[in-house]
Design a protein around this motif. Sequence first.
Motif, PDB file in Angstrom:
ATOM      1  N   GLU A  93      45.712  18.672  24.878  1.00  0.00           N
ATOM      2  CA  GLU A  93      45.698  18.949  26.316  1.00  0.00           C
ATOM      3  C   GLU A  93      44.896  17.881  27.064  1.00  0.00           C
ATOM      4  O   GLU A  93      45.269  17.453  28.160  1.00  0.00           O
ATOM      5  N   PHE A  94      43.796  17.412  26.455  1.00  0.00           N
ATOM      6  CA  PHE A  94      43.035  16.319  27.055  1.00  0.00           C
ATOM      7  C   PHE A  94      43.880  15.052  27.130  1.00  0.00           C
ATOM      8  O   PHE A  94      43.743  14.257  28.067  1.00  0.00           O
ATOM      9  N   LEU A  95      44.761  14.843  26.154  1.00  0.00           N
ATOM     10  CA  LEU A  95      45.663  13.696  26.207  1.00  0.00           C
ATOM     11  C   LEU A  95      46.565  13.801  27.442  1.00  0.00           C
ATOM     12  O   LEU A  95      46.774  12.817  28.158  1.00  0.00           O
ATOM     13  N   LEU A  96      47.089  14.996  27.717  1.00  0.00           N
ATOM     14  CA  LEU A  96      47.900  15.193  28.925  1.00  0.00           C
ATOM     15  C   LEU A  96      47.062  14.936  30.180  1.00  0.00           C
ATOM     16  O   LEU A  96      47.526  14.324  31.141  1.00  0.00           O
ATOM     17  N   ILE A 118      49.857   6.754  50.557  1.00  0.00           N
ATOM     18  CA  ILE A 118      50.202   7.979  49.840  1.00  0.00           C
ATOM     19  C   ILE A 118      49.671   9.153  50.662  1.00  0.00           C
ATOM     20  O   ILE A 118      48.475   9.223  50.947  1.00  0.00           O
ATOM     21  N   GLU A 119      50.554  10.056  51.018  1.00  0.00           N
ATOM     22  CA  GLU A 119      50.154  11.227  51.797  1.00  0.00           C
ATOM     23  C   GLU A 119      49.869  12.420  50.895  1.00  0.00           C
ATOM     24  O   GLU A 119      48.955  13.192  51.143  1.00  0.00           O
ATOM     25  N   GLU A 120      50.671  12.576  49.847  1.00  0.00           N
ATOM     26  CA  GLU A 120      50.477  13.641  48.851  1.00  0.00           C
ATOM     27  C   GLU A 120      50.926  13.128  47.498  1.00  0.00           C
ATOM     28  O   GLU A 120      51.890  12.382  47.404  1.00  0.00           O
ATOM     29  N   LEU A 121      50.225  13.558  46.461  1.00  0.00           N
ATOM     30  CA  LEU A 121      50.588  13.152  45.100  1.00  0.00           C
ATOM     31  C   LEU A 121      50.097  14.214  44.131  1.00  0.00           C
ATOM     32  O   LEU A 121      48.916  14.558  44.129  1.00  0.00           O
ATOM     33  N   SER A 122      50.999  14.735  43.329  1.00  0.00           N
ATOM     34  CA  SER A 122      50.615  15.671  42.277  1.00  0.00           C
ATOM     35  C   SER A 122      51.553  15.474  41.092  1.00  0.00           C
ATOM     36  O   SER A 122      52.674  14.978  41.240  1.00  0.00           O
ATOM     37  N   THR A 123      51.068  15.836  39.929  1.00  0.00           N
ATOM     38  CA  THR A 123      51.872  15.716  38.706  1.00  0.00           C
ATOM     39  C   THR A 123      51.805  17.017  37.921  1.00  0.00           C
ATOM     40  O   THR A 123      50.829  17.766  37.998  1.00  0.00           O
ATOM     41  N   GLU A 124      52.857  17.266  37.174  1.00  0.00           N
ATOM     42  CA  GLU A 124      52.890  18.362  36.203  1.00  0.00           C
ATOM     43  C   GLU A 124      53.366  17.766  34.891  1.00  0.00           C
ATOM     44  O   GLU A 124      54.382  17.078  34.859  1.00  0.00           O
ATOM     45  N   LEU A 125      52.617  18.030  33.825  1.00  0.00           N
ATOM     46  CA  LEU A 125      52.958  17.474  32.525  1.00  0.00           C
ATOM     47  C   LEU A 125      53.240  18.573  31.523  1.00  0.00           C
ATOM     48  O   LEU A 125      52.596  19.627  31.549  1.00  0.00           O
ATOM     49  N   GLU A 126      54.179  18.309  30.638  1.00  0.00           N
ATOM     50  CA  GLU A 126      54.494  19.195  29.514  1.00  0.00           C
ATOM     51  C   GLU A 126      54.654  18.333  28.276  1.00  0.00           C
ATOM     52  O   GLU A 126      55.309  17.292  28.329  1.00  0.00           O
ATOM     53  N   ARG A 149      56.832  15.101  29.193  1.00  0.00           N
ATOM     54  CA  ARG A 149      57.513  14.980  30.479  1.00  0.00           C
ATOM     55  C   ARG A 149      56.472  15.008  31.600  1.00  0.00           C
ATOM     56  O   ARG A 149      55.578  15.843  31.581  1.00  0.00           O
ATOM     57  N   ILE A 150      56.607  14.084  32.538  1.00  0.00           N
ATOM     58  CA  ILE A 150      55.721  14.023  33.698  1.00  0.00           C
ATOM     59  C   ILE A 150      56.584  14.204  34.939  1.00  0.00           C
ATOM     60  O   ILE A 150      57.467  13.392  35.206  1.00  0.00           O
ATOM     61  N   GLY A 151      56.331  15.267  35.677  1.00  0.00           N
ATOM     62  CA  GLY A 151      56.977  15.458  36.966  1.00  0.00           C
ATOM     63  C   GLY A 151      56.017  15.031  38.053  1.00  0.00           C
ATOM     64  O   GLY A 151      54.869  15.461  38.069  1.00  0.00           O
ATOM     65  N   THR A 170      54.658   2.033  37.794  1.00  0.00           N
ATOM     66  CA  THR A 170      53.515   2.813  37.311  1.00  0.00           C
ATOM     67  C   THR A 170      53.673   3.148  35.839  1.00  0.00           C
ATOM     68  O   THR A 170      52.734   2.985  35.055  1.00  0.00           O
ATOM     69  N   GLN A 171      54.846   3.597  35.438  1.00  0.00           N
ATOM     70  CA  GLN A 171      55.067   3.933  34.030  1.00  0.00           C
ATOM     71  C   GLN A 171      54.862   2.709  33.142  1.00  0.00           C
ATOM     72  O   GLN A 171      54.282   2.807  32.065  1.00  0.00           O
ATOM     73  N   ALA A 172      55.296   1.554  33.603  1.00  0.00           N
ATOM     74  CA  ALA A 172      55.178   0.333  32.808  1.00  0.00           C
ATOM     75  C   ALA A 172      53.754  -0.217  32.762  1.00  0.00           C
ATOM     76  O   ALA A 172      53.403  -0.931  31.819  1.00  0.00           O
ATOM     77  N   HIS A 173      52.910   0.122  33.748  1.00  0.00           N
ATOM     78  CA  HIS A 173      51.583  -0.492  33.834  1.00  0.00           C
ATOM     79  C   HIS A 173      50.406   0.462  33.673  1.00  0.00           C
ATOM     80  O   HIS A 173      49.260   0.024  33.687  1.00  0.00           O
TER      81      HIS A 173
END
Length: 193
Positions: A93-96, A118-126, A149-151, A170-173
Amino acid sequence: MTQQAAVQQPNLLNGLDVQAAVETIGAIQEDESLARFQFRARNTWITGGVNLSSIKDFYGAGREDDSRSESFEFTNGEPPVLLGDNEGANPVEFLLHALAGCVTTTLVLHATARGITIEELSTELEGDLDVRGLLALDDGVSPGYERIRIGMKVKADCSDEQLADLIAFTQAHSPVCNTVCRPVPVEIVRMAN
């Protein structure tokens, strides 16, 4: 406010000092040795699946960093189904958490470099994991994540195409994303007591 005081205010975009970012990039372009960093963590087992990680010092920008007066402490635990008592998030979970934090920071950094607010930014990971690998019940099952998976929900002052390009960049860097996505040599050595 005097004109001189106004000049000294940093130009912030997405919470980052734009001038400091430009100066940092320029310094690294002039002296590539400043780009070398070594981050460190220390961990002590407490009992069962509980252990404590401490993070404080690191090497970067050509020197040992002493900006942290206190360590960051993280308790690693396990849920009851994995023989713990929810003492803390477990290491996968810490890795996520690390992955979410890194892609978020990387996106904000590069949005700022591109002049995107950026006005809003959030992620959900599974992350999907089969514990038969951890428990050595099936040699054909990897003990690590099978898929993550990162939403991302992003609201920014740019076109959909610019945002899609920023997310791909972002994914590449992202250092954590890159580390997770490619094999990285990890060596475990026994240290003297």
